[in-house]
Design a protein around this motif. Structure first.
Motif, short mmCIF file in Angstrom:
data_model
loop_
_atom_site.label_atom_id
_atom_site.label_comp_id
_atom_site.label_asym_id
_atom_site.label_seq_id
_atom_site.Cartn_x
_atom_site.Cartn_y
_atom_site.Cartn_z
N LYS A 137 -4.77 106.05 32.85
CA LYS A 137 -5.41 107.35 32.73
C LYS A 137 -6.87 107.23 33.18
N PRO A 138 -7.47 108.32 33.60
CA PRO A 138 -8.89 108.26 33.99
C PRO A 138 -9.78 107.69 32.89
N GLU A 139 -9.44 107.94 31.63
CA GLU A 139 -10.25 107.41 30.54
C GLU A 139 -10.12 105.90 30.36
N ASP A 140 -9.22 105.28 31.09
CA ASP A 140 -9.13 103.82 31.08
C ASP A 140 -10.16 103.18 32.01
N THR A 141 -10.87 104.00 32.77
CA THR A 141 -11.89 103.49 33.68
C THR A 141 -12.95 102.73 32.91
N ALA A 142 -13.18 101.49 33.29
CA ALA A 142 -14.13 100.64 32.58
C ALA A 142 -14.22 99.29 33.29
N VAL A 143 -15.19 98.51 32.85
CA VAL A 143 -15.20 97.09 33.20
C VAL A 143 -14.41 96.36 32.13
N TYR A 144 -13.45 95.57 32.55
CA TYR A 144 -12.59 94.85 31.62
C TYR A 144 -13.00 93.38 31.57
N TYR A 145 -13.16 92.88 30.35
CA TYR A 145 -13.58 91.50 30.12
C TYR A 145 -12.50 90.75 29.34
N CYS A 146 -12.27 89.52 29.70
CA CYS A 146 -11.40 88.69 28.89
C CYS A 146 -12.26 87.80 27.98
N LYS A 147 -11.66 87.42 26.90
CA LYS A 147 -12.34 86.55 25.94
C LYS A 147 -11.32 85.58 25.37
N VAL A 148 -11.72 84.34 25.26
CA VAL A 148 -10.88 83.31 24.65
C VAL A 148 -11.67 82.65 23.53
N ASP A 149 -11.10 82.64 22.35
CA ASP A 149 -11.71 81.99 21.20
C ASP A 149 -10.99 80.67 20.92
N SER A 150 -11.78 79.65 20.67
CA SER A 150 -11.22 78.39 20.22
C SER A 150 -11.91 78.02 18.91
N ARG A 151 -11.48 76.93 18.32
CA ARG A 151 -12.12 76.51 17.06
C ARG A 151 -13.58 76.13 17.31
N ALA A 152 -13.89 75.73 18.52
CA ALA A 152 -15.24 75.25 18.80
C ALA A 152 -16.15 76.31 19.37
N SER A 153 -15.61 77.29 20.11
CA SER A 153 -16.48 78.21 20.81
C SER A 153 -15.73 79.47 21.22
N SER A 154 -16.46 80.41 21.81
CA SER A 154 -15.89 81.61 22.40
C SER A 154 -16.33 81.69 23.85
N TYR A 155 -15.44 82.16 24.71
CA TYR A 155 -15.70 82.23 26.13
C TYR A 155 -15.44 83.65 26.62
N TRP A 156 -16.34 84.14 27.48
CA TRP A 156 -16.21 85.47 28.06
C TRP A 156 -16.16 85.36 29.58
N GLY A 157 -15.39 86.26 30.18
CA GLY A 157 -15.42 86.38 31.62
C GLY A 157 -16.55 87.31 32.04
N GLN A 158 -16.73 87.44 33.36
CA GLN A 158 -17.82 88.27 33.89
C GLN A 158 -17.41 89.72 34.03
N GLY A 159 -16.13 90.00 33.94
CA GLY A 159 -15.67 91.38 34.00
C GLY A 159 -15.07 91.76 35.35
N THR A 160 -14.13 92.67 35.30
CA THR A 160 -13.53 93.22 36.52
C THR A 160 -13.44 94.73 36.37
N GLN A 161 -13.81 95.45 37.42
CA GLN A 161 -13.85 96.91 37.34
C GLN A 161 -12.46 97.49 37.54
N VAL A 162 -12.11 98.41 36.66
CA VAL A 162 -10.89 99.20 36.80
C VAL A 162 -11.30 100.66 36.88
N THR A 163 -10.92 101.31 37.95
CA THR A 163 -11.24 102.72 38.14
C THR A 163 -9.94 103.49 38.34
N VAL A 164 -9.74 104.50 37.50
CA VAL A 164 -8.54 105.32 37.58
C VAL A 164 -8.94 106.72 38.01
N SER A 165 -8.43 107.14 39.15
CA SER A 165 -8.77 108.46 39.67
C SER A 165 -7.74 109.49 39.22
N SER A 166 -8.22 110.71 39.04
CA SER A 166 -7.32 111.77 38.56
C SER A 166 -6.65 112.49 39.72
#
Length: 115
Positions: free
Chosen positions: A86-115
């Motif tokens: 849906k158009p409201e899903d338009t956003a930058v999407y980030y992944c995250k992985v948590d481990s017992r020692a740390s948390s990791y984030w990606g830089q993001g990927t753009q998703v654009t949904v046109s109506s």
């Protein structure tokens, strides 16, 4: 330091599908959770879906029934299948992985949904 990189974003028409992938540059040990977040224009970052060790999944109400998260601990990878976009899903999407020692984030990927 392990880094995460997302791929699979892009421009899609409403009703279409995309599959996001998140790959790690190395192995992340003792993963406890893997997830996807998004930040739309003028909005705060929000949790879209996550999967904890053991396989239990969580989805935001806005994406239930449309998005599916999956993870591969051996590859330290996480995926997000997005259907019926849906158009409201338009956003930058980030992944995250948590481990017992740390948390990791990606830089993001753009998703654009046109109506």
């Amino acid at each position: 330091q392990v880094q995460l990189a997302e791929s699979g974003g892009g421009l899609v028409q409403a009703g279409g599908s995309l599959r996001l992938s998140c790959a790690a540059s190395g192995v992340i040990y003792s993963i406890t959770a893997m997830g996807w977040y998004r930040q739309g224009p003028g909005k705060q970052r929000e949790l879209v879906a996550n999967i904890i060790r053991g396989g239990t999944t969580y989805y935001a109400d806005s994406v239930k029934g449309r998005f599916t998260i999956s993870g591969d601990h051996a590859k330290s990878a996480v995926y997000l299948q997005m259907n019926s976009l849906k158009p409201e899903d338009t956003a930058v999407y980030y992944c995250k992985v948590d481990s017992r020692a740390s948390s990791y984030w990606g830089q993001g990927t753009q998703v654009t949904v046109s109506s």
